[in-house]
Design an enzyme around this catalytic site. Structure first.
Site, PDB file in Angstrom:
ATOM      1  N   GLY A  16       0.583  -1.286   0.077  1.00  0.00           N
ATOM      2  CA  GLY A  16      -0.029   0.157   0.085  1.00  0.00           C
ATOM      3  C   GLY A  16       0.699   1.137  -0.142  1.00  0.00           C
ATOM      4  O   GLY A  16       0.176   2.297   0.480  1.00  0.00           O
ATOM      5  N   SER A  17       2.034   1.099  -0.714  1.00  0.00           N
ATOM      6  CA  SER A  17       2.841   2.607  -0.604  1.00  0.00           C
ATOM      7  C   SER A  17       2.083   3.576  -1.603  1.00  0.00           C
ATOM      8  O   SER A  17       2.230   4.721  -1.295  1.00  0.00           O
ATOM      9  CB  SER A  17       4.209   2.259  -0.893  1.00  0.00           C
ATOM     10  OG  SER A  17       4.419   1.828  -2.252  1.00  0.00           O
ATOM     11  N   ARG A  49      -5.942  -8.529  -8.038  1.00  0.00           N
ATOM     12  CA  ARG A  49      -7.335  -9.662  -8.498  1.00  0.00           C
ATOM     13  C   ARG A  49      -7.710  -9.083  -9.973  1.00  0.00           C
ATOM     14  O   ARG A  49      -7.800  -7.533 -10.127  1.00  0.00           O
ATOM     15  CB  ARG A  49      -8.662  -9.417  -8.027  1.00  0.00           C
ATOM     16  CG  ARG A  49      -8.393  -9.922  -6.355  1.00  0.00           C
ATOM     17  CD  ARG A  49      -7.963 -11.437  -6.244  1.00  0.00           C
ATOM     18  NE  ARG A  49      -9.068 -12.575  -6.768  1.00  0.00           N
ATOM     19  CZ  ARG A  49      -8.671 -13.527  -6.934  1.00  0.00           C
ATOM     20  NH1 ARG A  49      -7.452 -14.345  -6.558  1.00  0.00           N
ATOM     21  NH2 ARG A  49      -9.698 -14.539  -7.421  1.00  0.00           N
ATOM     22  N   LEU A  85     -10.076  -7.978 -12.876  1.00  0.00           N
ATOM     23  CA  LEU A  85     -11.896  -7.558 -12.432  1.00  0.00           C
ATOM     24  C   LEU A  85     -12.487  -7.927 -13.763  1.00  0.00           C
ATOM     25  O   LEU A  85     -11.777  -7.651 -14.671  1.00  0.00           O
ATOM     26  CB  LEU A  85     -11.868  -6.199 -12.091  1.00  0.00           C
ATOM     27  CG  LEU A  85     -11.216  -5.788 -10.790  1.00  0.00           C
ATOM     28  CD1 LEU A  85     -11.022  -4.130 -10.697  1.00  0.00           C
ATOM     29  CD2 LEU A  85     -12.139  -6.334  -9.614  1.00  0.00           C
ATOM     30  N   ASN A 144      -5.533   2.897 -12.507  1.00  0.00           N
ATOM     31  CA  ASN A 144      -4.417   2.066 -12.167  1.00  0.00           C
ATOM     32  C   ASN A 144      -3.208   2.394 -12.398  1.00  0.00           C
ATOM     33  O   ASN A 144      -2.805   3.193 -13.098  1.00  0.00           O
ATOM     34  CB  ASN A 144      -4.695   0.562 -12.999  1.00  0.00           C
ATOM     35  CG  ASN A 144      -3.749  -0.571 -12.638  1.00  0.00           C
ATOM     36  OD1 ASN A 144      -3.555  -0.901 -11.491  1.00  0.00           O
ATOM     37  ND2 ASN A 144      -3.074  -1.030 -13.481  1.00  0.00           N
ATOM     38  N   HIS A 180       0.822   1.178 -13.221  1.00  0.00           N
ATOM     39  CA  HIS A 180       1.657  -0.013 -13.560  1.00  0.00           C
ATOM     40  C   HIS A 180       2.877   0.331 -13.709  1.00  0.00           C
ATOM     41  O   HIS A 180       3.227   1.347 -14.202  1.00  0.00           O
ATOM     42  CB  HIS A 180       1.030  -0.387 -14.861  1.00  0.00           C
ATOM     43  CG  HIS A 180       1.699  -1.644 -15.476  1.00  0.00           C
ATOM     44  ND1 HIS A 180       1.623  -2.972 -14.883  1.00  0.00           N
ATOM     45  CD2 HIS A 180       2.638  -1.767 -16.350  1.00  0.00           C
ATOM     46  CE1 HIS A 180       2.251  -3.923 -15.468  1.00  0.00           C
ATOM     47  NE2 HIS A 180       3.033  -3.110 -16.561  1.00  0.00           N
ATOM     48  N   ASP A 200      -3.787  -4.170 -18.099  1.00  0.00           N
ATOM     49  CA  ASP A 200      -2.953  -3.194 -18.362  1.00  0.00           C
ATOM     50  C   ASP A 200      -2.798  -2.439 -19.841  1.00  0.00           C
ATOM     51  O   ASP A 200      -1.788  -2.076 -20.410  1.00  0.00           O
ATOM     52  CB  ASP A 200      -1.255  -3.720 -18.221  1.00  0.00           C
ATOM     53  CG  ASP A 200      -1.176  -4.366 -16.747  1.00  0.00           C
ATOM     54  OD1 ASP A 200      -1.768  -3.856 -15.991  1.00  0.00           O
ATOM     55  OD2 ASP A 200      -0.478  -5.287 -16.686  1.00  0.00           O
ATOM     56  N   ALA A 226       8.809   7.073  -8.267  1.00  0.00           N
ATOM     57  CA  ALA A 226       8.409   7.859  -9.619  1.00  0.00           C
ATOM     58  C   ALA A 226       6.586   7.529  -9.443  1.00  0.00           C
ATOM     59  O   ALA A 226       5.873   8.420  -9.599  1.00  0.00           O
ATOM     60  CB  ALA A 226       8.777   7.253 -10.984  1.00  0.00           C
ATOM     61  N   GLU A 227       6.314   6.458  -9.158  1.00  0.00           N
ATOM     62  CA  GLU A 227       4.783   6.009  -8.856  1.00  0.00           C
ATOM     63  C   GLU A 227       4.328   6.931  -7.895  1.00  0.00           C
ATOM     64  O   GLU A 227       3.226   7.441  -8.289  1.00  0.00           O
ATOM     65  CB  GLU A 227       4.811   4.502  -8.559  1.00  0.00           C
ATOM     66  CG  GLU A 227       5.381   3.602  -9.722  1.00  0.00           C
ATOM     67  CD  GLU A 227       5.056   1.962  -9.088  1.00  0.00           C
ATOM     68  OE1 GLU A 227       3.879   1.916  -8.438  1.00  0.00           O
ATOM     69  OE2 GLU A 227       5.784   1.174  -9.251  1.00  0.00           O
TER      70      GLU A 227
HETATM   71  C1  GRF Z   1       3.439  -1.103  -7.463  1.00  0.00           C
HETATM   72  O1  GRF Z   1       4.756  -1.342  -8.202  1.00  0.00           O
HETATM   73  C2  GRF Z   1       2.450  -1.059  -8.538  1.00  0.00           C
HETATM   74  O2  GRF Z   1       2.907  -0.309  -9.742  1.00  0.00           O
HETATM   75  C3  GRF Z   1       1.936  -2.409  -9.069  1.00  0.00           C
HETATM   76  O3  GRF Z   1       2.056  -3.057  -7.579  1.00  0.00           O
HETATM   77  C4  GRF Z   1       3.030  -2.365  -6.633  1.00  0.00           C
HETATM   78  C5  GRF Z   1       2.047  -1.984  -5.481  1.00  0.00           C
HETATM   79  O4  GRF Z   1       2.936  -1.393  -4.511  1.00  0.00           O
HETATM   80  N1  GRF Z   1       0.496  -2.441  -9.631  1.00  0.00           N
HETATM   81  P1  GRF Z   1       2.183  -0.624  -3.268  1.00  0.00           P
HETATM   82  O5  GRF Z   1       1.310  -1.754  -2.684  1.00  0.00           O
HETATM   83  O6  GRF Z   1       1.568   0.465  -3.886  1.00  0.00           O
HETATM   84  O7  GRF Z   1       3.388  -0.656  -2.430  1.00  0.00           O
END
Ligand code: GRF
Length: 197
Positions: A16-17, A95, A97, A111, A113, A149, A177-178
């Site tokens: 959950g980061s 999961r 969907l 989402n 990715h 995706d 970066a996410e």
């Molecule tokens: C992230 O790398 C995200 O891009 C992918 O799963 C990972 C989840 O990490 N879909 P977190 O649970 O948000 O830390």
């Protein structure tokens, strides 16, 4: 902003980061969305505790407790609807969907990715980036469509692959970066500036 903040439901399965990055961003008074609910399909997801510590409502909808994927998704939909969720953010939600669930949220479900889509769809993207020898990797926030995706891209951030990178080092650089682009992409969607998906 004159309109009410959009109510966001974040779906997680683990750490959950990214969820935490969204919660953090939504603290800002001028952020156009609030994280109203975090749902995990796994009771042991570490992100549940992180969210609860931040005072965010959490729910577990354990897919193992349902006889079919449809039953699981019906409950998921109910929980989201009851919380009056406007936008769903998948954040490490593991999961797949069904098309009918996805269609109900078209243009309202995002989402994240860990690759520069359409490159490297699916799992193990960092290992595959290293194996293929690409010099540029990164991450993407996109609207969710039935095909995995895929779907209209909202934001991307390129991340260089560096000499001597390991999977872990590259993953950590991409994850940083996410955490930047997910809150930025949610802002665009909540403000109606990201197209309709
Ligand atoms: C992230 O790398 C995200 O891009 C992918 O799963 C990972 C989840 O990490 N879909 P977190 O649970 O948000 O830390």
């Amino acid at each position: 902003m004159s309109e009410a903040r959009k109510r966001v439901g974040v779906l997680i399965s683990g750490r959950g980061s990214n969820m935490a990055a969204l919660i953090e961003a939504a603290r800002a008074a001028d952020y156009p969305a609030e994280i109203a609910l975090v749902i995990s399909n796994r009771p042991d997801a570490a992100g549940l505790e992180t969210a609860a510590k931040q005072g965010i409502a959490t729910r577990v909808v354990d897919h193992k407790q349902f006889e079919s994927r449809n039953d699981f998704e019906a409950e998921l939909y109910e929980v989201l609807a009851r919380a009056r969720i406007d936008i769903v953010c998948l954040a490490g939600f593991m999961r797949v969907l069904t098309p009918s669930f996805v269609e109900r949220w078209r243009g309202r479900m995002l989402n994240i990715h860990p690759s520069l889509l359409p490159a490297l769809k699916g799992l193990n993207t960092h290992a595959r980036a290293l194996a293929t020898g690409v010099k540029m990797h990164g991450c993407t926030v996109h609207f969710v469509v039935p095909e995995l995706d895929s779907g209209p891209i909202i934001l991307q951030e390129p991340v260089p692959v560096l000499e001597g990178d390991s999977e872990e080092k590259l993953a950590a650089r991409v994850l940083a970066a996410e955490h930047r682009i997910y809150p930025a992409a949610l802002r665009l969607v909540a403000e109606g500036k990201a197209g309709r998906g």
